[in-house]
Design a protein around this motif. Structure first.
Motif, PDB file in Angstrom:
ATOM      1  N   GLY A  83       0.790  -1.225   0.000  1.00  0.00           N
ATOM      2  CA  GLY A  83       0.000   0.000   0.000  1.00  0.00           C
ATOM      3  C   GLY A  83       0.822   1.276   0.000  1.00  0.00           C
ATOM      4  O   GLY A  83       0.265   2.360  -0.033  1.00  0.00           O
ATOM      5  N   ARG A  84       2.127   1.168   0.075  1.00  0.00           N
ATOM      6  CA  ARG A  84       2.944   2.380   0.068  1.00  0.00           C
ATOM      7  C   ARG A  84       3.887   2.358  -1.124  1.00  0.00           C
ATOM      8  O   ARG A  84       4.596   1.385  -1.351  1.00  0.00           O
ATOM      9  CB  ARG A  84       3.771   2.493   1.360  1.00  0.00           C
ATOM     10  CG  ARG A  84       2.920   2.832   2.562  1.00  0.00           C
ATOM     11  CD  ARG A  84       3.818   3.175   3.756  1.00  0.00           C
ATOM     12  NE  ARG A  84       4.697   4.288   3.436  1.00  0.00           N
ATOM     13  CZ  ARG A  84       5.958   4.379   3.863  1.00  0.00           C
ATOM     14  NH1 ARG A  84       6.493   3.429   4.581  1.00  0.00           N
ATOM     15  NH2 ARG A  84       6.708   5.416   3.551  1.00  0.00           N
ATOM     16  N   MET A  85       3.859   3.450  -1.872  1.00  0.00           N
ATOM     17  CA  MET A  85       4.724   3.533  -3.035  1.00  0.00           C
ATOM     18  C   MET A  85       5.522   4.820  -2.968  1.00  0.00           C
ATOM     19  O   MET A  85       5.073   5.807  -2.401  1.00  0.00           O
ATOM     20  CB  MET A  85       3.904   3.579  -4.317  1.00  0.00           C
ATOM     21  CG  MET A  85       2.943   2.443  -4.471  1.00  0.00           C
ATOM     22  SD  MET A  85       2.121   2.520  -6.050  1.00  0.00           S
ATOM     23  CE  MET A  85       1.408   4.139  -6.032  1.00  0.00           C
ATOM     24  N   SER A  86       6.686   4.790  -3.551  1.00  0.00           N
ATOM     25  CA  SER A  86       7.408   6.045  -3.714  1.00  0.00           C
ATOM     26  C   SER A  86       7.606   6.272  -5.206  1.00  0.00           C
ATOM     27  O   SER A  86       7.880   5.337  -5.957  1.00  0.00           O
ATOM     28  CB  SER A  86       8.733   6.005  -2.956  1.00  0.00           C
ATOM     29  OG  SER A  86       9.774   5.604  -3.784  1.00  0.00           O
ATOM     30  N   LYS A  87       7.412   7.492  -5.610  1.00  0.00           N
ATOM     31  CA  LYS A  87       7.530   7.837  -7.017  1.00  0.00           C
ATOM     32  C   LYS A  87       8.692   8.784  -7.207  1.00  0.00           C
ATOM     33  O   LYS A  87       8.883   9.703  -6.413  1.00  0.00           O
ATOM     34  CB  LYS A  87       6.273   8.570  -7.478  1.00  0.00           C
ATOM     35  CG  LYS A  87       5.134   7.680  -7.868  1.00  0.00           C
ATOM     36  CD  LYS A  87       4.036   8.529  -8.493  1.00  0.00           C
ATOM     37  CE  LYS A  87       2.811   7.698  -8.810  1.00  0.00           C
ATOM     38  NZ  LYS A  87       1.771   8.523  -9.438  1.00  0.00           N
TER      39      LYS A  87
END
Ligand SMILES: [Zn+2]
Length: 116
Positions: A83-87
């Motif tokens: 559920g956690r993404m870094s872009k």
């Protein structure tokens, strides 16, 4: 016959054996074949990069020989945890490994809605 010593054509081949002390790093740029993963528009932007030596991914730093990139500014996504993404945004042709989904770095007004 003497073997050619300074023939500039010799260095152009990167397919050769890895007997040389420091082989020249080179890359083959490949288009994705039409497939279900990409729309035709995305496919026209995406390129696969096949290097003769492993190079570090611009995003996570893992060394791989096969990278991918886009011909436009793009965003690379890293799954940090469930559920956690870094872009991160990258310039066109920056090599990142295949663990990061890529997408064009579209100006925010046109970007798809963020689902929370
Ligand atoms: Zn990576």
């Amino acid at each position: 016959m003497e073997p050619p010593s300074d023939d500039p054509l010799v260095e152009e081949s990167c397919e050769g054996e890895s007997m040389k002390p420091s082989p020249l790093l080179c890359v083959e740029i490949l288009e994705a074949k039409p497939n279900k993963l990409f729309t035709e528009e995305e496919r026209s932007w995406i390129r696969f990069l096949r290097y003769n030596l492993p190079i570090p991914c611009a995003d996570c730093g893992k060394k791989k020989r096969t990278m991918w990139t886009m011909l436009c500014s793009f965003e690379s996504i890293t799954i940090v945890s469930i559920g956690r993404m870094s872009k991160k945004s990258f310039a066109p042709m920056t090599p990142v490994c295949n663990e990061h989904p890529l997408g064009p770095d579209i100006p925010k007004s046109n970007a798809e809605k963020v689902t929370a």
